[in-house]
Design a protein around this motif. Structure first.
Motif, short mmCIF file in Angstrom:
data_model
loop_
_atom_site.label_atom_id
_atom_site.label_comp_id
_atom_site.label_asym_id
_atom_site.label_seq_id
_atom_site.Cartn_x
_atom_site.Cartn_y
_atom_site.Cartn_z
N CYS A 80 106.48 -46.93 56.64
CA CYS A 80 106.69 -45.74 57.46
C CYS A 80 108.08 -45.15 57.21
O CYS A 80 108.25 -43.93 57.21
N ARG A 81 109.05 -46.03 57.01
CA ARG A 81 110.40 -45.54 56.71
C ARG A 81 110.39 -44.77 55.38
O ARG A 81 111.02 -43.71 55.26
N ASP A 82 109.68 -45.29 54.40
CA ASP A 82 109.57 -44.59 53.11
C ASP A 82 108.88 -43.24 53.28
O ASP A 82 109.29 -42.24 52.69
N ARG A 83 107.83 -43.21 54.08
CA ARG A 83 107.11 -41.96 54.32
C ARG A 83 107.99 -40.93 55.00
O ARG A 83 107.85 -39.72 54.77
N SER A 84 108.90 -41.38 55.85
CA SER A 84 109.75 -40.44 56.59
C SER A 84 110.70 -39.69 55.66
O SER A 84 111.31 -38.69 56.08
N SER A 85 110.80 -40.15 54.43
CA SER A 85 111.64 -39.47 53.43
C SER A 85 110.78 -38.69 52.44
O SER A 85 111.22 -38.39 51.34
N SER A 86 109.54 -38.39 52.86
CA SER A 86 108.63 -37.62 52.01
C SER A 86 107.94 -36.56 52.85
O SER A 86 108.07 -36.52 54.07
N ARG A 87 107.16 -35.72 52.19
CA ARG A 87 106.43 -34.67 52.91
C ARG A 87 105.38 -35.24 53.85
O ARG A 87 104.86 -34.54 54.71
N LEU A 88 105.02 -36.54 53.68
CA LEU A 88 104.04 -37.17 54.56
C LEU A 88 104.68 -37.77 55.81
O LEU A 88 103.98 -38.38 56.62
N GLY A 89 105.98 -37.56 55.96
CA GLY A 89 106.66 -38.05 57.16
C GLY A 89 107.73 -37.13 57.67
O GLY A 89 108.35 -37.41 58.70
N SER A 90 107.94 -36.02 56.95
CA SER A 90 108.99 -35.09 57.34
C SER A 90 108.59 -33.67 56.98
O SER A 90 108.27 -33.39 55.82
N SER A 91 108.64 -32.77 57.95
CA SER A 91 108.31 -31.37 57.65
C SER A 91 109.43 -30.69 56.87
O SER A 91 109.23 -29.62 56.28
N HIS A 92 110.62 -31.31 56.83
CA HIS A 92 111.71 -30.74 56.04
C HIS A 92 111.38 -30.75 54.54
O HIS A 92 112.02 -30.02 53.76
N LEU A 93 110.40 -31.55 54.15
CA LEU A 93 110.10 -31.72 52.73
C LEU A 93 108.74 -31.13 52.34
O LEU A 93 108.22 -31.42 51.27
N MET A 94 108.20 -30.28 53.20
CA MET A 94 106.84 -29.76 52.96
C MET A 94 106.79 -28.48 52.14
O MET A 94 105.72 -28.04 51.74
N GLY A 95 107.90 -27.86 51.86
CA GLY A 95 107.88 -26.61 51.14
C GLY A 95 107.67 -25.44 52.07
O GLY A 95 107.89 -25.54 53.28
N SER A 96 107.20 -24.31 51.52
CA SER A 96 107.06 -23.10 52.34
C SER A 96 105.66 -22.51 52.32
O SER A 96 105.34 -21.65 53.15
N GLN A 97 104.80 -22.94 51.40
CA GLN A 97 103.46 -22.38 51.30
C GLN A 97 102.45 -23.47 50.93
O GLN A 97 102.81 -24.51 50.39
N THR A 98 101.19 -23.18 51.24
CA THR A 98 100.10 -24.04 50.78
C THR A 98 98.96 -23.16 50.30
O THR A 98 98.92 -21.96 50.59
N THR A 99 98.01 -23.74 49.59
CA THR A 99 96.90 -22.99 49.03
C THR A 99 95.64 -23.22 49.84
O THR A 99 95.26 -24.37 50.11
N PHE A 100 94.99 -22.15 50.26
CA PHE A 100 93.71 -22.22 50.94
C PHE A 100 92.61 -22.00 49.91
O PHE A 100 92.53 -20.95 49.28
N SER A 101 91.73 -22.99 49.77
CA SER A 101 90.64 -22.89 48.80
C SER A 101 89.43 -23.65 49.34
O SER A 101 89.48 -24.22 50.43
N GLY A 102 88.34 -23.66 48.61
CA GLY A 102 87.14 -24.35 49.04
C GLY A 102 86.61 -23.80 50.34
O GLY A 102 86.38 -22.60 50.48
N ILE A 103 86.46 -24.65 51.35
CA ILE A 103 85.95 -24.21 52.64
C ILE A 103 86.91 -23.25 53.35
O ILE A 103 86.52 -22.52 54.26
N LEU A 104 88.18 -23.22 52.91
CA LEU A 104 89.17 -22.31 53.48
C LEU A 104 89.36 -21.05 52.64
O LEU A 104 90.21 -20.21 52.96
N ASP A 105 88.56 -20.90 51.60
CA ASP A 105 88.66 -19.75 50.70
C ASP A 105 88.31 -18.46 51.44
O ASP A 105 87.36 -18.41 52.22
N SER A 106 89.08 -17.42 51.20
CA SER A 106 88.82 -16.12 51.83
C SER A 106 87.97 -15.19 50.98
O SER A 106 87.72 -14.05 51.37
N ASN A 107 87.52 -15.67 49.82
CA ASN A 107 86.64 -14.87 48.97
C ASN A 107 85.21 -15.07 49.43
O ASN A 107 84.64 -16.16 49.29
#
Length: 383
Positions: A80-107
């Protein structure tokens, strides 16, 4: 014109120039819910939880899909400590965008049933499938275990955005998010009136205990440690814990029989993550099947047999259940445009099967029983 196929079950022709362009994948900005911090609904490192959102339109303006991201679990404090230093444990490391595709596709050409719904992508940063809720923070480790609070504040946020007026709603998620979908399915249903169509879709979330099957003790110990580390014993389903040791109540095979909300399972009988990470002995061919030796292929076939038997016992005969179980050596599906659009069983693609089941056009409980060996189906769906 190309062909997409799965284990010889269907040949599907599709005109494709560029997959990403054709499917209209959309980059969506991440929203950090700073107001959740005062409620203690935070990631492992104490940072704010996050989501991405696309507003519905047209006849989808009163329909919602809530998607829970996966990413495994931490079963020990050190993990858990290791995860807290990654995007799976900290929102500071998540970036600014994500891709919506598949069931979330807007096409709407490639995702006609759900393209114009409100779509919510909830990020995963607690390591417990959104289940932990430990009040005290141990100053020695300085980690916060608050996944359940994250789920709750995200639901409140969406209800305030208009989800309380939904006419249709889906909770879905992949891998650890698929397990979270199972764990939270009935809770999600209770957010809406009985008149609203609410269903859950678990993608690659049926993590099998498979008592007696190769590696079952490893799986059992791993999830028991997740429960212990996140102190989940009192948060698990009473319907499960009243019948068996709570250390087993993270396994869907002991949960699904008591879930009241309609539930669809999207699975591979040769789930790559389960075989390579939760089943001991699969080491040579974590990526390429051609590298598997005869012993590993035997373990895979045994896993498949036990997996299918377990699903049939727990899911297949329930009238409000749906099931799409193929034989490709894959893990996770609903956000992968090719698989969502073209992977097929019994003459229906995954997209068609899920939509028909959701809208009550027809039931769908199909398992590929023809192929008893894993298939390397990568990039064979839409070419």
């Amino acid at each position: 014109m190309g062909k997409c196929y799965i284990a010889g079950l269907l040949i599907c022709a599709l005109v494709v120039m560029n997959v990403a362009q054709v499917h209209g994948d959309t980059n969506v900005t991440i929203t950090f819910l700073d107001s959740a911090i005062s409620k203690g609904a935070v990631c492992l490192d104490g940072s704010a939880p996050a989501y991405s959102y696309v507003e519905g339109f047209g006849n989808g303006s009163h329909s919602w899909i809530v998607y829970l991201v996966g990413g495994g679990w931490c079963s020990q404090i050190s993990e858990c400590r290791d995860r807290s230093s990654s995007r799976l444990g900290s929102s500071h490391l998540m970036g600014s965008q994500t891709t919506f595709s598949g069931i979330l596709d807007s096409n709407c050409t490639f995702n006609p049933d759900f393209c114009n719904w409100h779509k919510v992508f909830i990020y995963y940063c607690d390591g417990s499938s959104f289940m932990s809720n430990i009040e005290q923070i141990d100053p020695k480790i300085n980690l916060t275990f608050r996944g359940a609070r994250i789920f709750n504040v995200m639901m409140d946020e969406m209800l305030a955005k208009g989800m309380r007026n939904a006419q249709n709603a889906i909770l879905t998620g992949t891998s650890a998010g698929g397990l979270a979908t199972i764990l939270h399915c009935d809770k999600f249903r209770k957010l809406f009136s009985d008149a609203i169509r609410v269903k859950c879709i678990s993608d690659s979330g049926f993590f099998m205990h498979g008592e007696g099957h190769h590696g079952y003790e490893n799986r059992e110990n791993f999830f028991a440690n997740v429960i212990k580390t996140h102190k989940l014993a009192n948060s698990l389903s009473p319907a499960c814990t009243s019948k068996r040791n709570s250390s087993l109540c993270f396994f869907p095979e002991y949960l699904v029989e008591d879930i009241q909300t309609p539930l669809f399972m999207l699975e591979s009988a040769f789930d790559r993550f389960q075989l390579t990470s939760l089943v001991l002995g699969i080491t040579n061919c974590t990526t390429y099947l051609t590298r598997c030796n005869s012993t590993e292929l035997g373990i895979m076939r045994d896993f498949r047999s036990t997996f299918i038997k377990t699903l049939e016992q727990r899911v297949h005969n329930s009238s409000n259940r749906g099931m799409f179980v193929h034989s490709c050596y894959l893990h996770d599906h609903v956000l992968k445009s090719d698989e969502w659009t073209c992977l097929a069983i019994a003459n229906r693609t995954m997209r068609q099967a899920v939509a028909d089941w959701y809208f009550d056009r027809s039931s769908f409980r199909e398992i590929d029983t023809k192929n008893d060996s894993p298939r390397n189906c990568t990039n064979k769906f839409c070419q």
